[in-house]
Design a protein around this motif. Structure first.
Motif, PDB file in Angstrom:
ATOM      1  N   PRO A 165      24.494 105.849  27.913  1.00  0.00           N
ATOM      2  CA  PRO A 165      23.074 105.697  28.271  1.00  0.00           C
ATOM      3  C   PRO A 165      22.487 106.916  28.989  1.00  0.00           C
ATOM      4  CG  PRO A 165      24.364 103.783  28.957  1.00  0.00           C
ATOM      5  CD  PRO A 165      25.339 104.845  28.579  1.00  0.00           C
ATOM      6  N   GLY A 169      17.781 103.555  32.212  1.00  0.00           N
ATOM      7  CA  GLY A 169      17.945 102.132  31.945  1.00  0.00           C
ATOM      8  C   GLY A 169      18.937 101.414  32.835  1.00  0.00           C
ATOM      9  N   LEU A 173      20.711  97.755  32.947  1.00  0.00           N
ATOM     10  CA  LEU A 173      22.142  97.672  32.649  1.00  0.00           C
ATOM     11  C   LEU A 173      22.911  96.946  33.756  1.00  0.00           C
ATOM     12  CD1 LEU A 173      22.809 101.257  31.245  1.00  0.00           C
ATOM     13  CD2 LEU A 173      22.943  99.118  29.959  1.00  0.00           C
ATOM     14  N   GLY A 221      12.840 105.721  25.765  1.00  0.00           N
ATOM     15  CA  GLY A 221      13.593 105.657  24.523  1.00  0.00           C
ATOM     16  C   GLY A 221      12.977 106.497  23.420  1.00  0.00           C
ATOM     17  N   ALA A 245      25.719 100.219  22.948  1.00  0.00           N
ATOM     18  CA  ALA A 245      24.374  99.862  22.501  1.00  0.00           C
ATOM     19  C   ALA A 245      24.382  98.500  21.804  1.00  0.00           C
ATOM     20  CB  ALA A 245      23.827 100.939  21.575  1.00  0.00           C
ATOM     21  N   PHE A 262      16.534 102.589  25.954  1.00  0.00           N
ATOM     22  CA  PHE A 262      17.810 103.296  25.862  1.00  0.00           C
ATOM     23  C   PHE A 262      17.807 104.315  24.717  1.00  0.00           C
ATOM     24  CE2 PHE A 262      18.797  98.999  27.506  1.00  0.00           C
ATOM     25  CZ  PHE A 262      19.258  99.371  28.760  1.00  0.00           C
TER      26      PHE A 262
END
Length: 309
Positions: A165, A169, A173, A221, A245, A262
């Motif tokens: 990542p 994020g 997460l 993203g 992912a 992401f």
């Protein structure tokens, strides 16, 4: 779960950005602004590691924050054809974490040596009642070495793989995963806390005519690709997603949200009219890359069938 549920409202962040933009001047690129001094374009750019530091502290890997602090800035400025030449840091800690600041600097030292960037100074602050943990921010001075070119309809988009990542994020997460659990048999502390890949080596590929434009896939993203494409759009197919992912999607994050938050395994997207040559050169430089899409006339970005902008 969406990013907003984790406390990060991207719409409110856009409102802050709109206020800040009214203060800005100088030349404007996709990621940086610059001023002309003599025959040189010089840019200052700032970015930080964000809440990744929470897990890095808990996992005993806070040195990674120093590396990431420089890497995220380098990856932004390279998209506008700039090379970072110097960096200063700002490290704010809560009382008791003074040793962590010293370890962050070790990571910054390694990153600066890798990218040939001079550390000119910094600020370390112990801030009770304001900081709960550690906040790591870097500012780079960069010099233009190349000028991106406008993309054209039919150009290809080449994706260069990320290590995870990267530094975006993590507020979400940390609500999806526990640090002590595993993702596809790999501990979260390994799969989600890898250092950010530095893409500084791609700069000569602008000069070689292999890269027209670039988009660092960070906060926001794949919406970041609009910075490189302007009024054009793109249709992307990422292929097999990395395990982390896929795990994000299995945890219930909607696809449209995942692709807006992401990097989903692609750290930087490069626009080119010479895809085979570009992929070959990237692999020569040690990166893993592949063609992931084409530039379209319409202004939207679609990734794996999901419209993200």
């Amino acid at each position: 779960m969406r990013y907003k549920d984790a406390g990060v409202d991207l719409d409110k962040q856009k409102t802050i950005h709109a206020v800040a933009r009214r203060l800005l001047s100088g030349g404007e690129g996709a990621y940086v602004r610059w001023i002309e001094i003599g025959s040189h374009d010089l840019a200052l750019h700032v970015d930080g590691v964000g809440t990744k530091t929470v897990w890095l502290l808990q996992a005993g890997k806070i040195e990674v924050a120093g590396w990431d602090c420089l890497a995220v800035n380098i990856n932004d400025v390279v998209c506008d054809g700039f090379k970072a030449v110097a960096v200063v840091d700002y490290i704010a800690v809560s009382p008791g974490l003074e040793d962590a600041a010293a370890r962050v600097l070790k990571g910054l030292e390694r990153a600066s040596a890798e990218a040939d960037v001079v550390i000119l100074g910094g600020e370390t602050a112990i801030m009770p009642d304001v900081v709960n943990g550690i906040d790591v921010v870097c500012t780079v001075l960069a010099v233009r070495e190349a000028i991106p070119r406008p993309p054209s309809i039919g150009d290809y988009v080449v994706g260069v793989e990320s290590s995870g990542p990267h530094a975006n994020g993590y507020s979400l997460l940390r609500r999806l995963f526990r640090l002590d659990e595993e993702i596809c048999g790999v501990p979260v502390a390994e799969s989600l806390l890898q250092p950010v890949v530095m893409y500084h080596k791609i700069l000569p590929l602008f000069q070689e005519g292999l890269i027209k434009a670039a988009a660092h896939i960070t906060g926001g993203g794949f919406t970041k690709l609009k910075r490189a494409l302007g009024n054009l759009g793109a249709e992307l197919e990422l292929g097999q997603l990395p395990c982390w992912a896929r795990a994000v999607l299995k945890k219930g994050v909607p696809k449209d949200e995942a692709y807006r938050v992401f990097n989903m395994g692609i750290g930087i997207a490069l626009v080119t009219d010479k895809p085979a040559d570009l992929v070959r050169r990237l692999e020569d430089l040690g990166y893993s890359a592949r063609v992931i899409g084409r530039v379209k006339p319409e202004g939207s970005i679609a990734v794996d069938g999901v419209r993200v902008s």
